[in-house]
Design a protein around this motif. Structure first.
Motif, short mmCIF file in Angstrom:
data_model
loop_
_atom_site.label_atom_id
_atom_site.label_comp_id
_atom_site.label_asym_id
_atom_site.label_seq_id
_atom_site.Cartn_x
_atom_site.Cartn_y
_atom_site.Cartn_z
N ILE A 1 25.67 -20.24 -51.39
CA ILE A 1 24.98 -20.75 -52.57
C ILE A 1 25.84 -20.40 -53.78
O ILE A 1 26.12 -19.24 -54.01
CB ILE A 1 23.57 -20.14 -52.71
CG1 ILE A 1 22.78 -20.37 -51.43
CG2 ILE A 1 22.84 -20.76 -53.89
CD1 ILE A 1 21.35 -19.90 -51.50
N ARG B 1 19.91 -24.33 -53.75
CA ARG B 1 18.97 -23.84 -52.74
C ARG B 1 19.52 -24.08 -51.34
O ARG B 1 20.21 -25.07 -51.10
CB ARG B 1 17.65 -24.58 -52.93
CG ARG B 1 16.69 -24.39 -51.79
CD ARG B 1 15.33 -24.98 -52.09
NE ARG B 1 14.46 -24.67 -50.96
CZ ARG B 1 13.17 -24.91 -50.91
NH1 ARG B 1 12.58 -25.46 -51.93
NH2 ARG B 1 12.48 -24.60 -49.85
N SER B 2 19.19 -23.19 -50.43
CA SER B 2 19.62 -23.36 -49.05
C SER B 2 18.48 -22.98 -48.10
O SER B 2 17.82 -21.97 -48.31
CB SER B 2 20.84 -22.48 -48.78
OG SER B 2 21.12 -22.52 -47.41
N ASP B 3 18.24 -23.81 -47.10
CA ASP B 3 17.19 -23.52 -46.12
C ASP B 3 17.76 -23.55 -44.71
O ASP B 3 18.74 -24.24 -44.45
CB ASP B 3 16.08 -24.57 -46.15
CG ASP B 3 15.61 -24.87 -47.55
OD1 ASP B 3 15.19 -23.94 -48.23
OD2 ASP B 3 15.71 -26.04 -47.96
N THR B 4 17.12 -22.83 -43.82
CA THR B 4 17.49 -22.86 -42.41
C THR B 4 16.21 -23.01 -41.60
O THR B 4 15.29 -22.20 -41.74
CB THR B 4 18.20 -21.55 -42.01
OG1 THR B 4 19.16 -21.24 -43.02
CG2 THR B 4 18.90 -21.69 -40.69
N TYR B 5 16.11 -24.06 -40.80
CA TYR B 5 14.92 -24.29 -39.98
C TYR B 5 15.30 -24.51 -38.52
O TYR B 5 15.32 -25.65 -38.05
CB TYR B 5 14.15 -25.52 -40.47
CG TYR B 5 13.73 -25.49 -41.92
CD1 TYR B 5 12.67 -24.67 -42.32
CD2 TYR B 5 14.35 -26.29 -42.85
CE1 TYR B 5 12.27 -24.65 -43.65
CE2 TYR B 5 13.95 -26.27 -44.19
CZ TYR B 5 12.91 -25.45 -44.58
OH TYR B 5 12.52 -25.44 -45.89
N PRO B 6 15.64 -23.45 -37.82
CA PRO B 6 15.98 -23.63 -36.40
C PRO B 6 14.72 -23.53 -35.52
O PRO B 6 13.82 -22.74 -35.80
CB PRO B 6 16.91 -22.47 -36.13
CG PRO B 6 16.56 -21.44 -37.13
CD PRO B 6 15.82 -22.08 -38.25
N HIS C 1 20.89 -17.18 -31.69
CA HIS C 1 20.94 -17.91 -32.95
C HIS C 1 21.22 -16.91 -34.05
O HIS C 1 20.63 -15.84 -34.08
CB HIS C 1 19.60 -18.59 -33.21
CG HIS C 1 19.51 -19.16 -34.59
ND1 HIS C 1 19.76 -20.48 -34.85
CD2 HIS C 1 19.25 -18.58 -35.77
CE1 HIS C 1 19.65 -20.68 -36.15
NE2 HIS C 1 19.34 -19.56 -36.73
N GLU C 2 22.11 -17.25 -34.96
CA GLU C 2 22.28 -16.38 -36.11
C GLU C 2 22.57 -17.20 -37.35
O GLU C 2 23.13 -18.30 -37.28
CB GLU C 2 23.40 -15.36 -35.87
CG GLU C 2 24.73 -15.97 -35.53
CD GLU C 2 25.74 -14.91 -35.10
OE1 GLU C 2 25.42 -14.13 -34.19
OE2 GLU C 2 26.83 -14.87 -35.68
N ALA C 3 22.14 -16.68 -38.48
CA ALA C 3 22.38 -17.39 -39.72
C ALA C 3 22.58 -16.40 -40.84
O ALA C 3 22.01 -15.32 -40.83
CB ALA C 3 21.19 -18.29 -40.05
N THR C 4 23.40 -16.77 -41.79
CA THR C 4 23.56 -15.94 -42.99
C THR C 4 23.52 -16.84 -44.21
O THR C 4 23.93 -18.00 -44.16
CB THR C 4 24.89 -15.17 -43.01
OG1 THR C 4 25.96 -16.13 -43.00
CG2 THR C 4 25.05 -14.25 -41.84
N VAL C 5 23.01 -16.30 -45.30
CA VAL C 5 23.05 -17.00 -46.59
C VAL C 5 23.59 -16.01 -47.60
O VAL C 5 23.12 -14.88 -47.67
CB VAL C 5 21.64 -17.46 -47.02
CG1 VAL C 5 21.71 -18.15 -48.37
CG2 VAL C 5 21.03 -18.37 -45.98
N GLU C 6 24.58 -16.41 -48.35
CA GLU C 6 25.12 -15.50 -49.35
C GLU C 6 25.85 -16.26 -50.43
O GLU C 6 25.98 -17.48 -50.37
CB GLU C 6 26.07 -14.50 -48.68
CG GLU C 6 27.21 -15.17 -47.94
CD GLU C 6 27.98 -14.22 -47.04
OE1 GLU C 6 28.20 -13.08 -47.44
OE2 GLU C 6 28.35 -14.62 -45.93
N LYS C 7 26.31 -15.52 -51.44
CA LYS C 7 27.15 -16.15 -52.46
C LYS C 7 28.60 -15.78 -52.17
O LYS C 7 28.87 -15.00 -51.27
CB LYS C 7 26.71 -15.71 -53.84
CG LYS C 7 26.85 -14.22 -54.06
CD LYS C 7 26.68 -13.91 -55.54
CE LYS C 7 27.01 -12.47 -55.83
NZ LYS C 7 27.11 -12.21 -57.26
#
Lengths: 464, 188
Positions: free
Chosen positions: A378, A384-389, A402-408
Motif C-alpha cells: 500500500i 486500500r488492500s483486501d485479501t479474501y481467500p 496460505h500466507e499473506a502480507t500487507v505492508e508499505k
C-alpha cells in the motif's frame, strides 16, 4: 508532497475516427442476438446457444459481492460492430486508421521479433491475421473463433461452452449470447510450440463492449504459450469487456496463458477464465492487471487427472479510481495434484486491490499439495488492500498452505537507497519492480520490459 | 497482563480502550467474536483451540478491528479434527484509516486426523491504512510424515506417535498462556 506527482495520462488513450460497416443499435434484445448470428451466417446450434444464453442473462442477477458494478448500463452499449467487410491476410491490406492504431501499440515490431502468428482483434472481428507456415506444417490451428466455427465446426461444437456453460454467471451468459471474435487454438498430439502465440485486443468505439471468446485445446503431450495483451483508448463513458476463455489441457500437455491487461480506466473488465487439466498436465495462468477501472477475474484450474498441476501468477496494480478484484481458483479432484498461487498487488493514490481466491480439495484428492502466497503493497494513506481467500478441505491426506502480507515500502530500504544518492521516486520504483519481480520474470522478455516500463511510468507520474 | 477466558466470561464483543497487555483464550466456541481496539498501546494476544470429535460442528468468525493507531493484535487458532467433525472459520483483520502503525497477525493451523473431516478456512484482510504490517497464514493438513517416521524409528507405535504429535501441536497454545498464567489448566 509524495502524492502530488501521480497524474498519469493514459499512454494509449488516442482514438481513431470510427469507420464501420455494420453497427447494431444500442442495447440488447432477442432480435439483436438473432441478427448477430445471422450476420455471421452461423449454424443453427450456435444461434440456439446464443438465445439460451440471452435468456439466462436476462434472468440472472448481478453478483452481490466483489467490486461495484452498479454503474454498468446494459442498455447503453453496442453489442456488435463489424469493422471491415472481410478479413485480410497481410498488413498492407488493413485500413489506414487500424494500421495506425496498431503501429502505436507496436504490433509490427513485436511481430518481426518472435511472433509465430498474430491475430489482432480490432473491435468485434479479427481483421488481421497472419499465420506462418510453421504452424500449418505442425498441424496447429490458430485462427479467430468465427473462422473456426466455419472451418472446424466439429471440434468447436465438441468443446465450445462445455467448460463455462452459458448459465455459469451473468457475464458468461452475456458473452455466450453476443460473443464475437477471440482466438481458437488447437495443438495436435505431441506438438511443442517453441514460440508463443499472440493476440492483441483493442476496443475503439465508445460504449462498445467487447465479448471475445477464446478456446484452446492442447492434445496429449503438447505445449503452447498463448499471450494476450490489451491496450485501449480513453473514453468518458464506461465500456464493458466480458470475455470467456476455455482451455482443455490433455494428458501430459502443458499450456501457459499470459495476459497483460492494460485497458483504459473507464472499462469494466469482467472475464471468466477456466481450464481443466488431465493426468500429468500443467496449466499456468500468468495474469497482469494494470489497467481498467474495475476488474473481476479469477482464472480457474480444475485438476481432474492424477498428478495434474495448476499455477496462477498474478500482478495487480490499482491507482486512482481503480479496483482490481482478481485472484485464482484451484479445484483438486484427483490424487497427487499440486497447485501454486502467487499474487502480488500494489495500490496507490486511492486505488483498491483485492485478492479473492478459492482452493478446494475434494474427497479422494489424496496427497495433494496447495501453496498460496499473497503480498500487497500500500503506497499511501488513501489506498486500500483486501485479501479474501477461501479454503475448503475435504480430504485428510493433503497439505494446504496460505500466507499473506500487507505492508508499505520499507523505510529502511528507502533510506538506504537515499543514502546512495537515489531520488525517492526512483527508489520507490526500484522497490516496486523488485516486489513484482518473481512474477515478471515468468513473462516473455518484451512484455516484462513493457511491464517494468509501465510501472516506472505509473510510479513517477511522467508519461513516456 | 489481563487474561480473559471467553469460555468463562461468555463475552462475544470485546472492546479494548486502555493500553496494556491482554490475552484472550477460548476453546471449542462457535459464533462471532469481535475484538475492537480503540486505544493505542494495546498488545492483544488471541488464542483459540479447537478439538473436534464425532459430529462436532464449529462455525467461528473472528473480527480484529484496529480503530486506533499503534496497537498490536496477534491471533492464533489451532484445531485438531477427528471423526466427522467440521470446522468453518472466517477471520477478518480490518485496519481502519485511523489505525495507522497497527500490527495485526492472524494464524490458523489445522490438523486433519480422519477422512470424514471438513475444514473451511477463510482468513480475510481489509486494510485501509498504509503504514501498517499485517500478515495471515493458514495451514491445513495431516500429521507430518517425517515427524511420525522419526518417532516410530525411536520405537513408538503409530498410535502413540500420533498422540504425542497432537499433544505437542496443542501445547503451543497452552505454553503461551502459561507464561503469565502458570496455574492454567485446559479443561477438555
Amino acid at each position: 508532497m509524495k502524492n502530488s506527482d501521480l497524474n498519469f495520462d493514459y499512454k494509449f488513450g488516442f482514438s481513431m475516427p470510427e469507420k464501420n460497416i455494420f453497427k447494431a443499435r444500442k442495447g440488447l434484445d432477442e432480435n439483436i442476438v438473432k441478427d448477430i448470428s445471422k450476420m455471421k451466417k452461423e449454424p443453427v446450434w450456435m444461434k440456439e446457444f446464443r438465445l439460451k444464453a440471452y435468456t439466462a442473462f436476462t434472468k440472472r442477477k448481478m453478483p452481490n459481492w466483489g467490486a461495484d458494478l452498479t454503474k454498468i448500463d446494459f442498455d447503453n452499449i453496442f453489442y456488435y460492430i463489424k469493422p471491415t467487410e472481410k478479413q485480410v491476410n497481410s498488413w498492407q491490406d488493413l485500413p489506414k486508421e487500424i494500421k495506425d492504431t496498431y503501429d502505436r501499440i507496436g504490433v509490427p515490431e513485436a511481430e518481426k521479433n518472435f511472433l509465430s502468428g498474430v491475430s489482432a482483434q480490432y473491435e468485434s472481428e479479427v481483421v488481421y491475421e497472419s499465420i506462418n507456415r510453421e504452424l500449418n506444417k505442425r498441424g496447429v490451428i490458430f485462427c479467430d473463433m468465427d473462422t473456426a466455427l466455419k472451418k472446424y465446426p466439429k471440434i468447436v461444437k465438441e468443446y465450445f461452452g462445455t467448460l463455462i456453460s452459458p448459465y455459469d454467471n451473468k457475464f458468461a451468459s452475456l458473452n455466450s449470447a453476443v460473443w464475437s471474435g477471440g482466438s481458437f487454438v488447437y495443438i495436435p498430439k505431441g506438438v511443442k510450440l517453441p514460440m508463443p502465440l499472440q493476440a492483441y485486443f483493442r476496443i475503439n468505439a465508445e460504449r462498445f463492449g467487447q465479448f471475445e471468446r477464446t478456446l484452446i485445446i492442447a492434445e496429449e503431450g503438447s505445449f503452447v504459450h498463448y499471450i494476450e495483451g490489451c491496450t485501449a483508448p480513453i473514453y468518458t463513458t464506461a465500456s464493458l469487456h466480458a470475455a470467456v476463455v476455455e482451455i482443455f489441457v490433455k494428458k501430459g500437455a502443458r499450456v501457459r496463458y499470459t495476459t497483460v491487461q492494460n485497458w483504459s480506466h473507464n472499462i469494466y473488465n469482467l472475464v471468466t477464465k477456466r481450464s481443466t487439466v488431465d493426468e500429468d498436465g500443467i496449466m499456468e495462468w500468468v495474469d497482469c492487471n494494470i489497467g481498467s477501472g474495475v476488474t473481476m477475474k479469477y482464472p480457474s484450474v480444475i485438476l481432474k487427472g492424477r498428478k495434474a498441476h495448476g499455477e496462477v501468477l498474478s500482478i495487480a496494480y490499482a491507482a486512482k479510481g481503480q479496483h482490481q478484484d482478481a485472484g485464482a481458483k484451484m479445484y483438486h479432484l484427483a490424487p497427487d495434484t499440486t497447485s501454486r498461487i502467487i499474487s502480488k498487488s500494489i495500490s496507490k493514490a486511492g486505488g483498491r486491490t483485492s485478492y479473492r481466491g478459492l482452493v478446494s480439495v475434494s474427497p479422494g484428492a489424496k496427497n495433494s499439495k496447495v501453496y498460496v502466497s499473497c503480498d500487497a503493497l500500500i503506497m499511501d494513506e488513501q489506498s486500500r488492500s483486501d485479501t479474501y481467500p477461501y479454503m475448503r478441505i475435504n480430504e485428510k491426506d493433503c497439505e494446504v498452505q496460505h500466507e499473506a502480507t500487507v505492508e508499505k515500502l520499507g523505510e529502511e530500504k528507502l533510506f538506504y537507497l537515499a543514502s546512495r544518492g537515489i531520488k525517492r521516486s526512483e527508489a520507490e520504483t526500484l522497490l516496486v519492480n523488485g516486489f513484482i519481480e518473481p512474477v515478471v520474470k515468468e513473462i516473455p522478455l518484451e512484455y516484462s520490459i513493457e511491464l517494468n516500463r509501465l510501472i516506472r511510468m505509473e510510479m513517477s507520474g511522467s508519461v513516456g | 497482563m489481563k487474561f480473559i477466558n471467553l469460555n468463562e466470561t461468555k463475552q462475544t464483543k470485546l472492546i479494548f480502550n486502555k493500553p496494556g497487555d491482554y490475552t484472550v483464550f477460548f476453546h471449542n466456541l462457535s459464533g462471532e467474536l469481535d475484538f475492537r481496539i480503540k486505544a493505542s498501546g494495546v498488545n492483544l494476544d488471541i488464542l483459540g483451540l479447537f478439538i473436534g470429535k464425532k459430529s462436532d460442528n464449529f462455525e467461528l468468525k473472528t473480527n480484529q478491528y484496529h480503530i486506533s493507531p499503534g496497537s498490536t493484535s496477534n491471533l492464533l487458532i489451532k484445531g485438531v479434527f477427528e471423526d466427522r467433525s467440521k470446522f468453518i472459520y472466517q477471520g477478518l483483520i480490518k485496519i481502519e484509516k485511523t489505525g495507522q502503525k497497527s500490527h495485526a497477525y492472524q494464524k490458523n493451523k489445522n490438523l486433519i486426523l480422519s477422512e470424514k473431516v471438513y475444514v473451511d478456512s477463510r482468513p480475510f484482510l481489509e486494510i485501509l491504512a498504509n503504514d501498517v504490517f499485517c500478515t495471515h497464514g493458514s495451514t491445513t493438513g495431516k500429521i507430518n510424515e517425517e515427524s511420525l517416521f522419526y518417532l516410530k524409528s525411536r520405537g513408538m507405535n503409530q498410535k502413540t506417535a500420533e498422540q504425542l504429535y497432537v499433544s505437542g501441536f496443542i501445547q503451543e497454545i497452552i505454553d503461551k498462556i502459561k507464561i503469565d498464567q502458570p496455574n492454567f489448566k485446559l479443561k477438555i
